[in-house]
Design a protein around this motif. Sequence first.
Motif, PDB file in Angstrom:
ATOM      1  N   PHE A  46       1.028  -1.041   0.097  1.00  0.00           N
ATOM      2  CA  PHE A  46       0.138  -0.128   0.108  1.00  0.00           C
ATOM      3  C   PHE A  46       0.886   1.211  -0.054  1.00  0.00           C
ATOM      4  CE2 PHE A  46      -2.505  -3.238   2.401  1.00  0.00           C
ATOM      5  CZ  PHE A  46      -3.461  -3.399   1.434  1.00  0.00           C
ATOM      6  N   LYS A  47       0.175   2.498  -0.255  1.00  0.00           N
ATOM      7  CA  LYS A  47       0.891   3.657  -0.062  1.00  0.00           C
ATOM      8  C   LYS A  47       1.652   4.166   1.067  1.00  0.00           C
ATOM      9  CE  LYS A  47      -1.621   5.667  -4.115  1.00  0.00           C
ATOM     10  NZ  LYS A  47      -2.585   6.897  -4.434  1.00  0.00           N
ATOM     11  N   VAL A  48       0.937   3.549   2.055  1.00  0.00           N
ATOM     12  CA  VAL A  48       1.553   3.750   3.595  1.00  0.00           C
ATOM     13  C   VAL A  48       3.087   3.162   3.921  1.00  0.00           C
ATOM     14  CG1 VAL A  48       1.482   3.468   5.927  1.00  0.00           C
ATOM     15  CG2 VAL A  48      -0.474   4.160   4.637  1.00  0.00           C
ATOM     16  N   GLY A  49       3.053   1.828   3.186  1.00  0.00           N
ATOM     17  CA  GLY A  49       4.378   1.124   2.995  1.00  0.00           C
ATOM     18  C   GLY A  49       5.563   2.167   2.322  1.00  0.00           C
ATOM     19  N   LYS A  50       4.958   2.348   1.096  1.00  0.00           N
ATOM     20  CA  LYS A  50       5.847   3.013   0.064  1.00  0.00           C
ATOM     21  C   LYS A  50       6.513   4.272   1.021  1.00  0.00           C
ATOM     22  CE  LYS A  50       3.994   0.836  -3.835  1.00  0.00           C
ATOM     23  NZ  LYS A  50       3.006   0.597  -5.127  1.00  0.00           N
ATOM     24  N   LEU A  51       5.649   4.902   1.310  1.00  0.00           N
ATOM     25  CA  LEU A  51       5.796   6.237   2.315  1.00  0.00           C
ATOM     26  C   LEU A  51       6.711   6.010   3.084  1.00  0.00           C
ATOM     27  CD1 LEU A  51       5.392   9.355   2.875  1.00  0.00           C
ATOM     28  CD2 LEU A  51       3.338   8.414   4.222  1.00  0.00           C
ATOM     29  N   PHE A  52       6.625   4.960   3.857  1.00  0.00           N
ATOM     30  CA  PHE A  52       7.783   4.521   5.137  1.00  0.00           C
ATOM     31  C   PHE A  52       8.940   4.434   4.307  1.00  0.00           C
ATOM     32  CE2 PHE A  52       9.990   1.380   7.493  1.00  0.00           C
ATOM     33  CZ  PHE A  52      10.423   1.966   8.654  1.00  0.00           C
ATOM     34  N   LEU A  53       9.143   3.493   3.078  1.00  0.00           N
ATOM     35  CA  LEU A  53      10.213   3.498   2.545  1.00  0.00           C
ATOM     36  C   LEU A  53      10.872   4.730   2.025  1.00  0.00           C
ATOM     37  CD1 LEU A  53      12.344   1.238   1.198  1.00  0.00           C
ATOM     38  CD2 LEU A  53      11.093   1.704  -0.772  1.00  0.00           C
ATOM     39  N   LEU A  54      10.071   5.734   1.554  1.00  0.00           N
ATOM     40  CA  LEU A  54      10.617   6.901   1.135  1.00  0.00           C
ATOM     41  C   LEU A  54      11.316   7.595   2.347  1.00  0.00           C
ATOM     42  CD1 LEU A  54       8.203   7.931  -1.451  1.00  0.00           C
ATOM     43  CD2 LEU A  54      10.411   7.464  -2.040  1.00  0.00           C
ATOM     44  N   LEU A  55      10.711   7.771   3.448  1.00  0.00           N
ATOM     45  CA  LEU A  55      11.091   8.319   4.806  1.00  0.00           C
ATOM     46  C   LEU A  55      12.295   7.674   5.050  1.00  0.00           C
ATOM     47  CD1 LEU A  55       7.759   9.227   6.606  1.00  0.00           C
ATOM     48  CD2 LEU A  55       9.283  10.815   5.403  1.00  0.00           C
ATOM     49  N   HIS A  56      12.305   6.194   4.999  1.00  0.00           N
ATOM     50  CA  HIS A  56      13.481   5.751   5.827  1.00  0.00           C
ATOM     51  C   HIS A  56      14.672   6.082   4.791  1.00  0.00           C
ATOM     52  CE1 HIS A  56      16.063   2.876   7.770  1.00  0.00           C
ATOM     53  NE2 HIS A  56      16.315   2.152   6.466  1.00  0.00           N
ATOM     54  N   THR A  57      14.482   6.012   3.384  1.00  0.00           N
ATOM     55  CA  THR A  57      15.715   6.244   2.492  1.00  0.00           C
ATOM     56  C   THR A  57      16.239   7.666   2.935  1.00  0.00           C
ATOM     57  OG1 THR A  57      14.657   4.657   1.006  1.00  0.00           O
ATOM     58  CG2 THR A  57      16.340   5.980   0.037  1.00  0.00           C
ATOM     59  N   TYR A  58      15.343   8.611   2.819  1.00  0.00           N
ATOM     60  CA  TYR A  58      15.764  10.192   2.688  1.00  0.00           C
ATOM     61  C   TYR A  58      16.395  10.252   4.285  1.00  0.00           C
ATOM     62  CZ  TYR A  58      15.026  15.090   4.236  1.00  0.00           C
ATOM     63  OH  TYR A  58      15.263  16.433   4.361  1.00  0.00           O
ATOM     64  N   GLY A  59      15.881   9.589   5.214  1.00  0.00           N
ATOM     65  CA  GLY A  59      16.840   9.832   6.506  1.00  0.00           C
ATOM     66  C   GLY A  59      18.136   9.262   6.409  1.00  0.00           C
ATOM     67  N   VAL A  60      18.349   8.093   5.660  1.00  0.00           N
ATOM     68  CA  VAL A  60      19.499   7.621   5.879  1.00  0.00           C
ATOM     69  C   VAL A  60      20.402   8.307   4.746  1.00  0.00           C
ATOM     70  CG1 VAL A  60      20.858   5.629   4.614  1.00  0.00           C
ATOM     71  CG2 VAL A  60      18.761   5.004   6.196  1.00  0.00           C
ATOM     72  N   LYS A  61      19.954   8.878   3.944  1.00  0.00           N
ATOM     73  CA  LYS A  61      20.811   9.870   3.153  1.00  0.00           C
ATOM     74  C   LYS A  61      21.175  11.111   3.565  1.00  0.00           C
ATOM     75  CE  LYS A  61      19.386   8.149  -1.448  1.00  0.00           C
ATOM     76  NZ  LYS A  61      20.487   7.781  -2.186  1.00  0.00           N
ATOM     77  N   GLN A  62      20.141  11.688   4.721  1.00  0.00           N
ATOM     78  CA  GLN A  62      20.410  12.865   5.463  1.00  0.00           C
ATOM     79  C   GLN A  62      21.369  12.705   6.464  1.00  0.00           C
ATOM     80  OE1 GLN A  62      19.215  16.050   5.179  1.00  0.00           O
ATOM     81  NE2 GLN A  62      18.431  15.153   3.268  1.00  0.00           N
ATOM     82  N   SER A  63      21.453  11.536   6.968  1.00  0.00           N
ATOM     83  CA  SER A  63      22.383  11.369   8.054  1.00  0.00           C
ATOM     84  C   SER A  63      23.694  11.010   7.579  1.00  0.00           C
ATOM     85  CB  SER A  63      22.171   9.991   9.078  1.00  0.00           C
ATOM     86  OG  SER A  63      21.945   8.780   8.013  1.00  0.00           O
ATOM     87  N   LEU A  64      23.899  10.466   6.124  1.00  0.00           N
ATOM     88  CA  LEU A  64      25.158  10.346   5.716  1.00  0.00           C
ATOM     89  C   LEU A  64      25.664  11.796   5.167  1.00  0.00           C
ATOM     90  CD1 LEU A  64      24.458   7.140   3.390  1.00  0.00           C
ATOM     91  CD2 LEU A  64      25.781   7.364   5.533  1.00  0.00           C
ATOM     92  N   GLY A  65      24.969  12.861   5.053  1.00  0.00           N
ATOM     93  CA  GLY A  65      25.452  14.003   4.682  1.00  0.00           C
ATOM     94  C   GLY A  65      25.910  14.776   5.767  1.00  0.00           C
ATOM     95  N   VAL A  66      25.609  14.283   7.115  1.00  0.00           N
ATOM     96  CA  VAL A  66      26.054  15.209   7.995  1.00  0.00           C
ATOM     97  C   VAL A  66      27.372  15.721   8.037  1.00  0.00           C
ATOM     98  CG1 VAL A  66      25.898  15.810  10.582  1.00  0.00           C
ATOM     99  CG2 VAL A  66      24.107  14.642   9.525  1.00  0.00           C
ATOM    100  N   ALA A  67      28.250  15.094   7.874  1.00  0.00           N
ATOM    101  CA  ALA A  67      29.728  15.143   7.986  1.00  0.00           C
ATOM    102  C   ALA A  67      30.074  16.099   6.890  1.00  0.00           C
ATOM    103  CB  ALA A  67      30.798  13.957   7.809  1.00  0.00           C
ATOM    104  N   SER A  68      29.481  16.072   5.647  1.00  0.00           N
ATOM    105  CA  SER A  68      29.953  16.827   4.670  1.00  0.00           C
ATOM    106  C   SER A  68      29.403  18.309   4.975  1.00  0.00           C
ATOM    107  CB  SER A  68      29.393  16.377   3.442  1.00  0.00           C
ATOM    108  OG  SER A  68      29.177  17.193   2.336  1.00  0.00           O
ATOM    109  N   LYS A  69      28.249  18.612   5.546  1.00  0.00           N
ATOM    110  CA  LYS A  69      27.801  19.623   5.729  1.00  0.00           C
ATOM    111  C   LYS A  69      28.206  20.373   6.866  1.00  0.00           C
ATOM    112  CE  LYS A  69      23.282  18.397   4.089  1.00  0.00           C
ATOM    113  NZ  LYS A  69      21.889  18.142   4.428  1.00  0.00           N
ATOM    114  N   VAL A  70      28.799  19.596   7.854  1.00  0.00           N
ATOM    115  CA  VAL A  70      29.482  20.216   8.854  1.00  0.00           C
ATOM    116  C   VAL A  70      30.974  20.697   8.715  1.00  0.00           C
ATOM    117  CG1 VAL A  70      30.392  19.658  11.243  1.00  0.00           C
ATOM    118  CG2 VAL A  70      28.024  19.141  10.539  1.00  0.00           C
TER     119      VAL A  70
END
Length: 135
Positions: free
Chosen positions: A99-123
Motif C-alpha cells: 500500500f501507499k503507506v508502506g511506500k511512504l515509509f520506505l521513502l522516509l527511511h531512505t531520505y533519513g539514511v541519506k540525510q544522516s550520511l550527509g551530516v559530516a559533509s555539511k559540518v
Amino acid sequence: NVYPISFLMSDALFLASYAMLLFVKKRGFDVKDLDHSDDDANKEDLELFEAQVAVFFSQQRILAIWHSMEMILGYILLNHLFEEAVTCDENNDAWVFNFKVGKLFLLLHTYGVKQSLGVASKVFFKTVSKLEKNE
C-alpha cells in the motif's frame, strides 16, 4: 511483525544520544580550559568551531524529527494499523510494499539514511567553504 525491533532500538538510541548532546551543548562543552588568548588564530578557530556546532545541531535536530517520525510511522502504523502495508516475501529476505503507506515509509527511511550520511559533509566541508567565502 514487519517493523524490525532493531529500527525501534536505533531510533531510541539516536534520540537518547541527541538528548545527551543537547545537555553537553547547554553546559558549553566545558571549554573553560581552552586557551582564550586574543590572537587571530584562536578567534578564527573559535569562529569555525561555533559555525560547525550550529550546523551540526541543526542537522541533528532534523534527524531527531525524522527518527521520531520513523518510529511512529513504522512501529505504530505498520505494526498495528496497516499490518498488510509492508510484508515479507516468500523467502523472508525482502520487504514487499503493498500500500501507499508502506511506500511512504520506505521513502522516509531512505531520505533519513541519506540525510544522516550527509551530516559530516555539511559540518566539515560546507561550513569551511561558507566561512572562506565570507572573508
